[in-house]
Design an enzyme around this catalytic site. Structure first.
Site, short mmCIF file in Angstrom:
data_model
loop_
_atom_site.label_atom_id
_atom_site.label_comp_id
_atom_site.label_asym_id
_atom_site.label_seq_id
_atom_site.Cartn_x
_atom_site.Cartn_y
_atom_site.Cartn_z
N ASP A 139 44.44 40.86 39.04
CA ASP A 139 43.25 40.53 39.81
C ASP A 139 42.88 39.08 39.49
OD1 ASP A 139 40.73 40.98 41.27
OD2 ASP A 139 39.82 40.94 39.28
N ASP B 212 39.57 43.67 35.97
CA ASP B 212 38.32 43.83 35.23
C ASP B 212 37.35 44.81 35.89
OD1 ASP B 212 37.77 41.95 37.43
OD2 ASP B 212 35.81 41.74 36.48
#
Length: 217
Positions: A10, A166
């Site tokens: 990500d 995250d």
């Protein structure tokens, strides 16, 4: 724990701390519409589901509001012109990328594709990634499709693909696709929601990722 044949990261809150640039772009659009600015931490709480949802949340609009496409385009234009005025690498990000140089790396993000490319280019990081799946390329996380698209593009079994993120969207997308889900604390997302997504492994920061990868070799 499978040995990674590829790793998909990500972007926002995982590899880069982009809160201030996202906030600047969002507040630019709010100001252009005569709205008061929002605190960057408030705007950061709107991040994760793509730029359209970000703008909708900032303006208090329904996701199908008629004015939303124009506002979203305005944000993308501004952000593309100011991709890394304040953006910095997250702790351990460079070390993790360097440690994994022997396997193909990808970006899998809900951030708008045009902005994603500008951010990577401005950070001098474009060449590190063999594939980028971003907002506008297909269904967004938590759909499994972004992760499956990475596995197809890199020609690796999805079970040997590590997805590092995250937020719960990253973990849910990885798990739905059958990839190995690595959660990293300290990003934009709430810890409780991250834990509730049931990652395979949770790291305090990306500084721990190289040792985790070495443990599988």
């Amino acid at each position: 724990m499978p040995r990674p044949l590829a790793v998909a990261f990500d972007l926002d809150g995982t590899l880069v701390d982009s809160r201030l640039d996202i906030a600047a772009a969002c507040n630019h659009v709010l100001a252009s519409a005569g709205r008061a600015p929002l605190d960057p931490q408030v705007i950061a709480s709107f991040v994760g589901d793509g730029v359209t949802h970000l703008v909708a949340r900032a303006f208090g609009l329904r996701i199908d509001a008629a004015e939303l496409p124009a506002l979203t385009a305005r944000l993308v234009d501004y952000y593309s012109a100011h991709p890394v005025d304040h953006t910095r690498w997250m702790p351990g990000a460079i070390e993790a990328l360097d440690a994994l140089v022997s396997v193909p790396l990808a970006i899998v993000t809900n951030k708008a594709h045009a902005v994603t490319l500008r951010v990577l280019e401005a950070l001098g990081a474009s060449a590190r990634f063999a594939f980028v799946f971003a907002g506008g390329d297909g269904p967004l996380k938590p759909s499994p499709e972004p992760v499956l698209a990475v596995a197809r593009a890199l020609s690796v079994p999805v079970g040997a693909l590590w997805v590092v993120g995250d937020a719960e969207q990253d973990i849910l997308s990885a798990r739905a696709a059958g990839a190995f889900a690595v959660a990293v604390r300290g990003g934009f997302a709430d810890d409780e929601r991250l834990r509730a997504a049931s990652p395979d492994v949770t790291l305090a920061s990306l500084l721990e990722l190289p040792a985790l990868a070495r443990a599988t070799s």
